[in-house]
Design a protein around this motif. Structure first.
Motif, PDB file in Angstrom:
ATOM      1  N   GLU A  55      38.241  30.967  37.032  1.00  0.00           N
ATOM      2  CA  GLU A  55      37.945  31.195  35.617  1.00  0.00           C
ATOM      3  C   GLU A  55      38.416  32.553  35.117  1.00  0.00           C
ATOM      4  O   GLU A  55      38.687  32.713  33.917  1.00  0.00           O
ATOM      5  CB  GLU A  55      36.430  31.105  35.392  1.00  0.00           C
ATOM      6  N   ALA A  56      38.472  33.531  36.006  1.00  0.00           N
ATOM      7  CA  ALA A  56      38.766  34.907  35.607  1.00  0.00           C
ATOM      8  C   ALA A  56      39.575  35.579  36.718  1.00  0.00           C
ATOM      9  O   ALA A  56      40.158  34.903  37.569  1.00  0.00           O
ATOM     10  CB  ALA A  56      37.456  35.661  35.339  1.00  0.00           C
ATOM     11  N   ALA A  57      39.582  36.896  36.712  1.00  0.00           N
ATOM     12  CA  ALA A  57      40.363  37.615  37.719  1.00  0.00           C
ATOM     13  C   ALA A  57      39.698  37.603  39.089  1.00  0.00           C
ATOM     14  O   ALA A  57      40.360  37.790  40.112  1.00  0.00           O
ATOM     15  CB  ALA A  57      40.593  39.063  37.273  1.00  0.00           C
ATOM     16  N   GLY A  58      38.388  37.395  39.115  1.00  0.00           N
ATOM     17  CA  GLY A  58      37.667  37.400  40.377  1.00  0.00           C
ATOM     18  C   GLY A  58      36.190  37.595  40.125  1.00  0.00           C
ATOM     19  O   GLY A  58      35.706  37.526  38.980  1.00  0.00           O
ATOM     20  N   ALA A  59      35.445  37.843  41.194  1.00  0.00           N
ATOM     21  CA  ALA A  59      33.988  37.909  41.123  1.00  0.00           C
ATOM     22  C   ALA A  59      33.489  39.349  41.151  1.00  0.00           C
ATOM     23  O   ALA A  59      34.123  40.244  41.711  1.00  0.00           O
ATOM     24  CB  ALA A  59      33.375  37.136  42.291  1.00  0.00           C
ATOM     25  N   LEU A  60      32.314  39.541  40.561  1.00  0.00           N
ATOM     26  CA  LEU A  60      31.615  40.823  40.606  1.00  0.00           C
ATOM     27  C   LEU A  60      30.338  40.654  41.425  1.00  0.00           C
ATOM     28  O   LEU A  60      29.505  39.801  41.118  1.00  0.00           O
ATOM     29  CB  LEU A  60      31.279  41.297  39.197  1.00  0.00           C
TER      30      LEU A  60
END
Length: 260
Positions: free
Chosen positions: A14-19
């Protein structure tokens, strides 16, 4: 699939990665630490890392040491960790990993600890001072309970040790960006990128980088080559200085880095 791995995989689609966001249980008190963890999830943190306060935190920098020592002084007990996990999972549904040094687990009993963590809804353990070569009991227990086990890989890890950490970790492998204790830094060390490249070469498909990540720009930079960015000290400082509202603002600023 591991809930942690699923969350990280989803954010990489969904995005660049996880936080991944770290906070110690019981700081500044137990109820506030629970509210702060919920605020992290509400403001863009994908996976929670809850630290169990410990009397000899050899990997932690001054900010986290001060927070955990305050929690201990205020009466933190191991059972509070399970209570916090249960409350946070019930309210957010987010995967919660417990970060703990190994001695408290041994004293509590490895099987008993795992069973109580699983019953609370926890996803698994990050164990900074337990290496795969000495983890036979934990490997068996985590297989029995389905809990994740996150081992650490460092820039100084040999090829053999790196491969073992990658092969035996479940959820993700924790890539230590630089040698030393946790803390905020002006830049993320180049050694982090090199380490993740080495981890990829031995089969890693879920590498998260921690230590020294302090801003949304750091998160953005790390996610160019890693699957997740782990932030601790910046969040603990924000909680200490600004309470739950402060840590919520900091989490949101960090999460902006996952958008590329």
């Amino acid at each position: 699939m591991s809930r942690v791995a699923a969350a990280i995989g989803r954010r990489n689609r969904e995005a660049a990665g996880a936080l991944v966001g770290y906070l110690p249980v019981g700081f500044p008190d137990l109820p506030t630490s629970i509210e702060a963890a919920v605020a992290l999830v509400e403001n863009g943190v994908d996976v929670l890392e809850l630290g169990l306060p410990y009397s000899d935190p050899v990997m932690d920098g001054v900010v986290i040491q001060d927070a955990t020592q305050r929690a201990l002084a205020n009466g933190f007990r191991l059972q509070h960790g399970f209570e916090a996990v249960h409350a946070i999972v019930e309210r957010t549904g987010a995967p919660v990993l417990v970060m703990t040094y190994w001695n408290p687990v041994l004293r509590y009993g490895v099987d008993r600890f795992a069973d109580d963590l699983a019953a609370a809804g926890g996803a698994g353990l990050i164990t900074p001072d337990l290496i795969p070569d000495e983890a036979a009991g934990w490997l068996a227990t985590s297989d029995r309970t389905g809990l994740d086990r996150v081992f650490l890989a460092a820039p100084t890890s040999t090829g053999t040790r790196l491969r073992r950490a990658v092969e035996l970790s479940r959820g993700f492998t924790y890539a230590v960006s630089t040698m030393g204790i946790t803390g905020e830094r002006a830049d993320v060390a180049r050694s982090a990128r090199d380490l993740v490249e080495r981890m990829r070469a031995v089969g890693s498909d879920s590498a998260c980088v921690g230590i020294g990540i302090s801003t949304g720009e750091h998160v953005r930079e790390v996610l160019e080559y890693a699957d997740g960015a782990i932030v601790g000290t910046a969040l603990v400082r924000a909680l200490a200085d600004g309470g739950v509202a402060g840590v919520a603002r900091t989490a949101a600023a960090l999460a902006a880095g996952t958008l590329g």
